[in-house]
Design a protein around this motif. Structure first.
Motif, PDB file in Angstrom:
ATOM      1  N   ARG A  38      11.229   0.369  -4.953  1.00  0.00           N
ATOM      2  CA  ARG A  38       9.841   0.428  -5.387  1.00  0.00           C
ATOM      3  C   ARG A  38       9.653   1.583  -6.354  1.00  0.00           C
ATOM      4  NH1 ARG A  38       6.764   2.403   0.203  1.00  0.00           N
ATOM      5  NH2 ARG A  38       7.521   4.569   0.181  1.00  0.00           N
ATOM      6  N   GLN A  39       8.617   1.451  -7.158  1.00  0.00           N
ATOM      7  CA  GLN A  39       8.286   2.506  -8.103  1.00  0.00           C
ATOM      8  C   GLN A  39       6.774   2.693  -8.131  1.00  0.00           C
ATOM      9  OE1 GLN A  39       9.855   2.055 -12.084  1.00  0.00           O
ATOM     10  NE2 GLN A  39       9.653   4.244 -12.454  1.00  0.00           N
ATOM     11  N   ALA A  40       6.340   3.854  -7.671  1.00  0.00           N
ATOM     12  CA  ALA A  40       4.926   4.203  -7.691  1.00  0.00           C
ATOM     13  C   ALA A  40       4.569   4.803  -9.043  1.00  0.00           C
ATOM     14  CB  ALA A  40       4.626   5.192  -6.572  1.00  0.00           C
ATOM     15  N   PRO A  41       3.303   4.759  -9.410  1.00  0.00           N
ATOM     16  CA  PRO A  41       2.883   5.320 -10.704  1.00  0.00           C
ATOM     17  C   PRO A  41       3.289   6.779 -10.845  1.00  0.00           C
ATOM     18  CG  PRO A  41       1.112   4.045  -9.737  1.00  0.00           C
ATOM     19  CD  PRO A  41       2.183   4.130  -8.691  1.00  0.00           C
ATOM     20  N   GLY A  42       3.957   7.101 -11.943  1.00  0.00           N
ATOM     21  CA  GLY A  42       4.354   8.467 -12.212  1.00  0.00           C
ATOM     22  C   GLY A  42       5.533   8.968 -11.410  1.00  0.00           C
ATOM     23  N   ASP A  90       2.195   3.596  -0.081  1.00  0.00           N
ATOM     24  CA  ASP A  90       3.116   2.465  -0.282  1.00  0.00           C
ATOM     25  C   ASP A  90       2.800   1.712  -1.568  1.00  0.00           C
ATOM     26  OD1 ASP A  90       2.888   1.860   3.238  1.00  0.00           O
ATOM     27  OD2 ASP A  90       4.564   2.799   2.165  1.00  0.00           O
ATOM     28  N   THR A  91       1.710   2.078  -2.222  1.00  0.00           N
ATOM     29  CA  THR A  91       1.336   1.419  -3.475  1.00  0.00           C
ATOM     30  C   THR A  91       2.431   1.629  -4.514  1.00  0.00           C
ATOM     31  OG1 THR A  91      -1.037   1.643  -3.088  1.00  0.00           O
ATOM     32  CG2 THR A  91      -0.312   1.434  -5.380  1.00  0.00           C
ATOM     33  N   ALA A  92       2.921   0.522  -5.057  1.00  0.00           N
ATOM     34  CA  ALA A  92       4.032   0.584  -6.008  1.00  0.00           C
ATOM     35  C   ALA A  92       4.337  -0.817  -6.515  1.00  0.00           C
ATOM     36  CB  ALA A  92       5.280   1.166  -5.341  1.00  0.00           C
ATOM     37  N   VAL A  93       5.165  -0.869  -7.527  1.00  0.00           N
ATOM     38  CA  VAL A  93       5.790  -2.133  -7.913  1.00  0.00           C
ATOM     39  C   VAL A  93       7.079  -2.247  -7.098  1.00  0.00           C
ATOM     40  CG1 VAL A  93       6.812  -3.492  -9.751  1.00  0.00           C
ATOM     41  CG2 VAL A  93       4.822  -2.054 -10.226  1.00  0.00           C
ATOM     42  N   VAL A 121      -2.338  -0.681  -2.000  1.00  0.00           N
ATOM     43  CA  VAL A 121      -2.939  -0.442  -0.696  1.00  0.00           C
ATOM     44  C   VAL A 121      -4.140   0.484  -0.894  1.00  0.00           C
ATOM     45  CG1 VAL A 121      -2.567   0.328   1.665  1.00  0.00           C
ATOM     46  CG2 VAL A 121      -0.658  -0.633   0.345  1.00  0.00           C
ATOM     47  N   SER A 122      -5.302  -0.020  -0.549  1.00  0.00           N
ATOM     48  CA  SER A 122      -6.522   0.764  -0.719  1.00  0.00           C
ATOM     49  C   SER A 122      -6.837   1.541   0.558  1.00  0.00           C
ATOM     50  CB  SER A 122      -7.685  -0.148  -1.070  1.00  0.00           C
ATOM     51  OG  SER A 122      -7.940  -1.065  -0.027  1.00  0.00           O
TER      52      SER A 122
END
Length: 123
Positions: A38-42, A90-93, A121-122
Motif C-alpha cells: 500500500r501507499q498512503a499520500p506522501g 489505513d487509507t492508501a492505494v 477510511v474516514s
C-alpha cells in the motif's frame, strides 16, 4: 506474462470492513507467492501481507496483524485481503503483487504489480 487486476476498494468509516480482490491472468499462479502493498499520500509504498504458494504461509505488516487476513483461491487465480477494524491510517492505494523473487518487503522483489485500488477510511 501475468496481468493483475485489483478490485474492492472504496470509502468506509473507521471500524468498518472491506475485502479486496486480486485476479491474476495469463498463467497459473499456483506456484507464485502473492501479496499486497500500500501507499498512503506522501509516504513510501510499504509491504502489507503475503501468502505463500506451497503451504499458504502468511505474513503481515505489524500494524495490520489481527485486523487484516490474506487468503488465496488457486482455482480462481485470485488472492484476497479482508480488512477489518479499519483505521484512518489505513487509507492508501493498495497494490496486489505476484511472483516473489527476493525479500518480500522490497518493491523490486515482485515480478508483477496491479494498478492499485483506493481505500479511504474516514474518521
Amino acid at each position: 506474462q501475468v496481468q493483475v487486476v485489483e478490485s474492492g476498494g472504496g470509502l468506509v468509516q473507521a471500524g468498518g470492513s472491506l475485502r479486496l480482490s486480486c485476479a491474476a491472468s495469463g498463467r497459473t499462479i499456483n506456484s507464485l507467492t502473492m501479496g499486497w502493498f500500500r501507499q498512503a499520500p506522501g509516504k513510501e509504498r510499504e509491504f502489507v501481507a503475503t501468502i505463500g504458494w506451497r503451504t499458504g504461509t502468511t505474513d503481515y505488516l505489524y500494524s495490520v496483524k489481527g485486523r487484516f487476513t490474506i487468503s488465496r483461491d488457486n482455482a480462481k487465480n485470485t488472492v484476497y485481503l479482508q480488512m477489518n477494524s479499519l483505521k484512518p491510517e489505513d487509507t492508501a492505494v493498495y497494490y496486489c503483487v505476484v511472483g516473489l523473487v527476493g525479500t518480500q518487503e522490497d518493491l523490486g522483489s515482485w515480478k508483477y504489480w496491479g494498478q492499485g485500488t483506493q481505500v479511504t477510511v474516514s474518521s
